[in-house]
Design a protein around this motif. Structure first.
Motif, PDB file in Angstrom:
ATOM      1  N   ASP A 179      40.711  33.932  36.955  1.00  0.00           N
ATOM      2  CA  ASP A 179      39.828  34.898  37.091  1.00  0.00           C
ATOM      3  C   ASP A 179      38.875  34.617  38.252  1.00  0.00           C
ATOM      4  O   ASP A 179      38.594  35.675  38.984  1.00  0.00           O
ATOM      5  N   VAL A 180      38.240  33.483  38.375  1.00  0.00           N
ATOM      6  CA  VAL A 180      37.328  33.026  39.461  1.00  0.00           C
ATOM      7  C   VAL A 180      38.171  32.969  40.563  1.00  0.00           C
ATOM      8  O   VAL A 180      37.807  33.228  41.831  1.00  0.00           O
ATOM      9  N   MET A 181      39.389  32.519  40.616  1.00  0.00           N
ATOM     10  CA  MET A 181      40.147  32.408  41.778  1.00  0.00           C
ATOM     11  C   MET A 181      40.331  33.735  42.266  1.00  0.00           C
ATOM     12  O   MET A 181      40.241  33.997  43.702  1.00  0.00           O
ATOM     13  N   TYR A 182      40.809  34.669  41.585  1.00  0.00           N
ATOM     14  CA  TYR A 182      41.244  36.042  42.119  1.00  0.00           C
ATOM     15  C   TYR A 182      39.764  36.669  42.765  1.00  0.00           C
ATOM     16  O   TYR A 182      39.567  37.664  43.632  1.00  0.00           O
ATOM     17  N   LYS A 183      38.509  36.278  41.919  1.00  0.00           N
ATOM     18  CA  LYS A 183      37.356  36.988  42.232  1.00  0.00           C
ATOM     19  C   LYS A 183      37.189  36.609  43.659  1.00  0.00           C
ATOM     20  O   LYS A 183      36.505  37.334  44.433  1.00  0.00           O
ATOM     21  N   HIS A 184      37.222  35.561  44.192  1.00  0.00           N
ATOM     22  CA  HIS A 184      37.255  34.831  45.544  1.00  0.00           C
ATOM     23  C   HIS A 184      38.223  35.074  46.543  1.00  0.00           C
ATOM     24  O   HIS A 184      38.310  34.563  47.739  1.00  0.00           O
ATOM     25  N   ARG A 185      39.342  35.773  46.101  1.00  0.00           N
ATOM     26  CA  ARG A 185      40.579  36.171  46.661  1.00  0.00           C
ATOM     27  C   ARG A 185      41.118  34.807  47.086  1.00  0.00           C
ATOM     28  O   ARG A 185      41.509  34.729  48.445  1.00  0.00           O
ATOM     29  N   VAL A 186      41.417  34.044  46.395  1.00  0.00           N
ATOM     30  CA  VAL A 186      42.243  32.675  46.750  1.00  0.00           C
ATOM     31  C   VAL A 186      43.459  33.206  47.338  1.00  0.00           C
ATOM     32  O   VAL A 186      44.379  34.201  46.761  1.00  0.00           O
ATOM     33  N   ARG A 187      43.918  32.566  48.395  1.00  0.00           N
ATOM     34  CA  ARG A 187      45.263  32.997  49.005  1.00  0.00           C
ATOM     35  C   ARG A 187      46.457  32.215  48.445  1.00  0.00           C
ATOM     36  O   ARG A 187      47.413  32.782  48.287  1.00  0.00           O
ATOM     37  N   LEU A 188      46.183  30.961  48.040  1.00  0.00           N
ATOM     38  CA  LEU A 188      47.496  30.386  47.619  1.00  0.00           C
ATOM     39  C   LEU A 188      47.148  29.249  46.442  1.00  0.00           C
ATOM     40  O   LEU A 188      45.815  28.710  46.640  1.00  0.00           O
ATOM     41  N   THR A 189      47.967  28.827  45.534  1.00  0.00           N
ATOM     42  CA  THR A 189      47.787  28.016  44.589  1.00  0.00           C
ATOM     43  C   THR A 189      48.958  27.032  44.716  1.00  0.00           C
ATOM     44  O   THR A 189      50.058  27.571  45.085  1.00  0.00           O
ATOM     45  N   LEU A 190      48.651  25.699  44.169  1.00  0.00           N
ATOM     46  CA  LEU A 190      49.897  24.698  44.196  1.00  0.00           C
ATOM     47  C   LEU A 190      49.796  24.019  42.886  1.00  0.00           C
ATOM     48  O   LEU A 190      48.583  23.544  42.478  1.00  0.00           O
ATOM     49  N   SER A 191      50.988  23.984  42.150  1.00  0.00           N
ATOM     50  CA  SER A 191      50.832  23.436  40.889  1.00  0.00           C
ATOM     51  C   SER A 191      52.219  22.820  40.645  1.00  0.00           C
ATOM     52  O   SER A 191      53.222  22.813  41.419  1.00  0.00           O
ATOM     53  N   GLY A 192      52.466  22.249  39.268  1.00  0.00           N
ATOM     54  CA  GLY A 192      53.757  21.644  39.087  1.00  0.00           C
ATOM     55  C   GLY A 192      53.919  21.617  37.677  1.00  0.00           C
ATOM     56  O   GLY A 192      53.768  23.139  37.072  1.00  0.00           O
TER      57      GLY A 192
END
Length: 344
Positions: free
Chosen positions: A246-259
């Protein structure tokens, strides 16, 4: 072995206030995090300030080295050698280690004996997050942070972030600017070992991303267990991570990296409600570092590309205007993925 924190029995689960204060101060945060903010879909203001800068070249992968693996011709060995070559020839600016570095429950001796011969050449540009269980389980295997700080006997080299910041505890969040891009690094292990602390870190993330966005940075987040993912026989989505999403989208994060999933996936630009939207996050799940691969058992609508038959790693070129290019580099197998996302 010297540690920069006090561990006492089950209290090892927590970094405690000291680590959180340090992380907050390092990124301009304020008080120790409290309860997380409520989910929101408020449209964040567009970035202000700097929109131009150098290209940032990144390699990223997680789930790297199997138990007892030292063979340079193994899938892990080929990946480690390929990324180390990019480091040595200065073809990347950072290597994002997405967790699960050494299986199964690694201690110092395992990192030194197995991971270092295959992946040690990547360490000088390594930015890392700890994953639950294989990297860090309080009271069981807690040496990853020591290893990254050069404190394991026989492996004095420090990871890139440790060269800059010194000792970083396994669960301590941190962030780093790369040109006009801002990366936040979070240990998803907290959701397993101390969910209350994980929810508190939502406040840290909110403040960190808000401060970076106010400076005109384009945003990215690195964490191990993916939220936007297909199911496998072992794992589904990390649904408890929703406050972070929710916080990531609130601030319009462009990309995420996970595994974590032992395969490769890329989402459409997706929002916090699983919808493909123009201003969503492109979620890369890259767990093809060398451990055995897993097939998919579901197919969410937001997954744009995936495969489970190829080991390799992701290369990203991040441009100063917020656009980026990606390419999956196969090292054992033939599947790949490539594309470009335009500027916001």
């Amino acid at each position: 072995m010297r540690r920069n924190r006090v561990i006492a029995g089950t209290a090892a689960v927590l970094l405690g206030a000291t680590g959180l204060w340090a992380a907050s101060l390092a990124t301009g945060g304020g008080d120790t995090p409290g309860p997380g903010p409520q989910p929101t879909t408020t449209v964040a203001a567009p970035p202000q300030g700097a929109t131009r800068g150098p290209d940032i070249r990144i390699a990223a992968v997680g789930d790297m080295n199997g138990p007892g693996t030292r063979d340079p011709k193994s899938a892990s060995g080929r990946n480690g050698a390929a990324i180390a070559r990019l480091v040595r020839t200065n073809q990347i600016d950072a290597f994002m280690g997405l967790g699960d570095f050494q299986y199964d429950t690694a201690r110092c001796a395992d990192y030194v004996k197995y991971w270092t011969p295959l992946w040690g050449g990547t360490k000088s540009k390594l930015y890392w997050v700890s994953a639950p269980n294989h990297d860090w389980q309080p009271g069981r295997n807690e040496d990853l942070d020591n290893f990254m700080n050069g404190q394991c006997k026989g492996a004095p080299a420090k990871a890139a972030i440790n060269q800059l910041r010194g000792f970083i505890g396994n669960g301590q969040p941190y962030s780093k600017d790369f040109g006009t891009w801002h990366f936040a690094f979070l240990s998803s292990a907290y959701w397993r070992y101390d969910p209350a602390r994980a929810r508190q870190l939502t406040v840290w993330l909110d403040r960190d991303l808000a401060a970076a966005r106010a400076k005109g940075r384009h945003l990215a987040v690195v964490y191990h267990e993916p939220y936007f993912t297909s199911n496998t026989s072992e794992h589904g989505r990390a649904a408890d991570h929703k406050p972070w999403i929710d916080v990531m989208y609130k601030h319009r994060v462009r990309l995420t990296l996970s595994g974590s999933q032992h395969n490769y996936e890329r989402s459409c630009p997706v929002n916090n409600r699983d919808k493909c939207v123009r201003d969503g996050m492109t979620a890369f799940q890259v767990s093809t570092g060398g451990i055995g691969l897993r097939s998919f058992t579901s197919k969410p609508s937001y997954i744009a590309k995936r495969f489970s038959d190829t080991h390799g790693f992701l290369r990203l070129t991040l441009h100063g205007n917020g656009s980026f290019d990606w390419k999956f580099v196969p090292t054992s197998g033939k599947s790949t993925d490539a594309g470009k996302r335009p500027a916001p």
